[in-house]
Scaffold this motif. Structure first.
Motif, PDB file in Angstrom:
ATOM      1  N   GLU A 127      -5.692   1.968   4.657  1.00  0.00           N
ATOM      2  CA  GLU A 127      -6.576   1.699   3.527  1.00  0.00           C
ATOM      3  C   GLU A 127      -7.899   1.102   3.998  1.00  0.00           C
ATOM      4  O   GLU A 127      -8.979   1.481   3.521  1.00  0.00           O
ATOM      5  CB  GLU A 127      -5.882   0.744   2.549  1.00  0.00           C
ATOM      6  CG  GLU A 127      -4.635   1.307   1.900  1.00  0.00           C
ATOM      7  CD  GLU A 127      -4.930   2.530   1.060  1.00  0.00           C
ATOM      8  OE1 GLU A 127      -5.870   2.470   0.241  1.00  0.00           O
ATOM      9  OE2 GLU A 127      -4.232   3.548   1.224  1.00  0.00           O
ATOM     10  N   GLN A 128      -7.828   0.172   4.932  1.00  0.00           N
ATOM     11  CA  GLN A 128      -9.048  -0.435   5.460  1.00  0.00           C
ATOM     12  C   GLN A 128      -9.865   0.580   6.243  1.00  0.00           C
ATOM     13  O   GLN A 128     -11.095   0.619   6.142  1.00  0.00           O
ATOM     14  CB  GLN A 128      -8.685  -1.630   6.344  1.00  0.00           C
ATOM     15  CG  GLN A 128      -8.285  -2.861   5.586  1.00  0.00           C
ATOM     16  CD  GLN A 128      -9.400  -3.350   4.684  1.00  0.00           C
ATOM     17  OE1 GLN A 128     -10.534  -3.519   5.124  1.00  0.00           O
ATOM     18  NE2 GLN A 128      -9.087  -3.568   3.409  1.00  0.00           N
TER      19      GLN A 128
ATOM     20  N   LYS B  78     -10.009   3.852   5.864  1.00  0.00           N
ATOM     21  CA  LYS B  78     -10.658   4.792   4.949  1.00  0.00           C
ATOM     22  C   LYS B  78     -11.883   4.168   4.284  1.00  0.00           C
ATOM     23  O   LYS B  78     -12.866   4.863   3.995  1.00  0.00           O
ATOM     24  CB  LYS B  78      -9.664   5.247   3.881  1.00  0.00           C
ATOM     25  CG  LYS B  78      -8.550   6.126   4.412  1.00  0.00           C
ATOM     26  CD  LYS B  78      -7.503   6.381   3.338  1.00  0.00           C
ATOM     27  CE  LYS B  78      -6.317   7.156   3.907  1.00  0.00           C
ATOM     28  NZ  LYS B  78      -5.238   7.330   2.899  1.00  0.00           N
TER      29      LYS B  78
ATOM     30  N   TYR C 201       0.846  -1.191   0.000  1.00  0.00           N
ATOM     31  CA  TYR C 201       0.000   0.000   0.000  1.00  0.00           C
ATOM     32  C   TYR C 201       0.885   1.246   0.000  1.00  0.00           C
ATOM     33  O   TYR C 201       2.106   1.145   0.176  1.00  0.00           O
ATOM     34  CB  TYR C 201      -0.889   0.016   1.260  1.00  0.00           C
ATOM     35  CG  TYR C 201      -1.718  -1.228   1.457  1.00  0.00           C
ATOM     36  CD1 TYR C 201      -2.987  -1.332   0.909  1.00  0.00           C
ATOM     37  CD2 TYR C 201      -1.221  -2.298   2.204  1.00  0.00           C
ATOM     38  CE1 TYR C 201      -3.760  -2.476   1.105  1.00  0.00           C
ATOM     39  CE2 TYR C 201      -1.982  -3.445   2.403  1.00  0.00           C
ATOM     40  CZ  TYR C 201      -3.248  -3.522   1.850  1.00  0.00           C
ATOM     41  OH  TYR C 201      -4.002  -4.659   2.043  1.00  0.00           O
TER      42      TYR C 201
END
Length: 402
Positions: free
Chosen positions: A294-295, A297, A75
């Motif tokens: 990322e998770q 968001k 990521y």
């Protein structure tokens, strides 16, 4: 007068710089590594590290992280998260490789930093210091660097109150003045709830360690610490108001009301629930190094999406490297506790207090992931652990007046 090594001076600088901006802490980190390399003695230092209980969890923590990094998804934050994990282990290696005298000098720097921080706080309360990058995190609460300074003051308060039975004369006065001054600063300027928890748990753990076989004294100690906790919660306005506000925020979040970015405990409640869901969904290897943001968001409303860590490093590792990653981080931080507990003297006592303080900071905030905390609090705690293996007389050398 014996010649003082360069490593001693650099260790003193890092202990002192712990209270000041992160750039100085990174400079101290690099300078300590460079001075150790320049001075040599690597065989002695490696032998010292092999005697530490942290060697296995540190190696397994890095090894598991490398496996997840190699075979898991990547990521935008993968590189920075991998760097911070490496920094955590390198800080541990540098601190625990210090010699006895070098560790003493590091704690001398820490106590000097306490004295300067208290002087700046007193000056600010008397005349009001203008905003300044060097002292804002010491005299005004806001942001993780001020939290780090509050935890350091809390550690100074609990250890300073436990030390006097070992000391005499001016040293006993120094310990009490610095400890009470630290508690005063926590009540007047850096009113962190985490810091007060560190004071209370640290004192309770220290007294349990000291009087574990004396039931009456133990009950008295519990009563005194409970009174301190109640006093902090009811009488210190900053602490009282923030605890009440936090309780209201958690109740609102639990009831399903929308959490705002300014809601400290409300945001934490969302972070913990969402991160636990991440761990449940991928318990073995997690979402990959750097995957938490990322998770996060993807799971929360845009107003909360800017956060980049869950304010609990065990959950941070659990989400990114699975349950094994979280357990290895826990083992890494707590590995020195059993050995310190088994020692029935001041060295063991202060080692227990420091390591428990770190565990609280890691569980209540990102005390390892965030370098503004992890380069200061983690280093000082590890120096305490390093000296917890030495005879208790070593603590008389830390404060002036010996």
């Amino acid at each position: 007068m014996p010649r003082v090594s360069v490593v001693c001076w650099v260790a003193l600088f890092w202990g002192f710089a712990a209270f000041f901006p992160i750039g100085l802490n990174y400079a101290a980190f690099a300078a300590l590594a460079a001075s150790m390399a320049w001075q040599g003695d690597w065989r002695v230092r490696l032998r010292r590290l092999r005697g530490e209980p942290n060697r296995w969890p540190a190696g397994l923590f890095l090894g598991w992280g490398l496996l997840v990094l190699a075979f898991g998804p990547h990521y935008p934050e993968t590189a920075s998260n991998a760097f911070h994990a490496l920094r955590i282990v390198l800080t541990l290696a540098l601190a625990l490789a210090l010699s006895r005298d070098e560790a003493v000098w590091a704690l001398r720097g820490f106590w000097l930093g306490i004295a300067v921080a208290l002087a700046l706080t007193a000056l600010h309360l008397a005349v009001g210091l203008p905003p300044g990058v060097l002292w804002d995190s010491i005299v005004r609460y806001g942001g993780n660097k001020s939290l780090a300074n509050a935890v350091l003051l809390a550690l100074a308060a609990s250890t300073g109150l436990l030390l006097p039975p070992l000391l005499s004369g001016r040293q006993r006065v120094w310990a009490l003045v610095l400890a009470l001054g630290a508690m005063g600063a926590l009540g007047a300027a850096l009113y962190s709830r985490t810091a007060w928890l560190v004071v209370i748990v640290g004192l309770l753990a220290g007294l349990l360690h000291q009087w574990r076989a004396q039931r009456r004294r133990l009950l008295l100690a519990v009563a005194l610490v409970a009174a301190l906790a109640l006093g902090a919660g009811l009488l210190v306005p900053g602490v009282r108001d923030r605890v009440a506000q936090g309780a209201h925020e958690v109740a609102s979040a639990y009831a399903g009301e929308q959490v705002t970015r300014n809601s400290s405990w409300g945001v934490r409640f969302r972070m913990y629930t969402e991160t636990l869901a991440m761990v449940r969904e991928r318990p073995v290897a997690g979402w990959g190094i750097g995957g938490w943001s990322e998770q996060w968001k993807a799971r929360v409303e845009p107003e909360l999406a800017s956060a980049n860590m869950p304010h609990n490093d065990f959950l941070w590792m659990g989400a990114q490297a699975g349950v094994p990653g979280a357990l290895l981080l826990l083992w890494l931080v707590a590995a020195g506790l059993p050995r310190a507990w088994r020692r029935h003297d001041m060295s063991g006592r202060l080692g227990v207090v420091a390591l428990l303080s770190m565990l609280l900071a890691v569980a209540a905030n990102s005390a390892l992931r965030d370098a503004s905390i992890g380069l200061s609090v983690w280093f000082v705690v590890l120096v305490f652990q390093r000296l917890s293996t030495e005879p208790e007389d070593v603590w008389r050398e830390v404060l002036p007046g010996a």
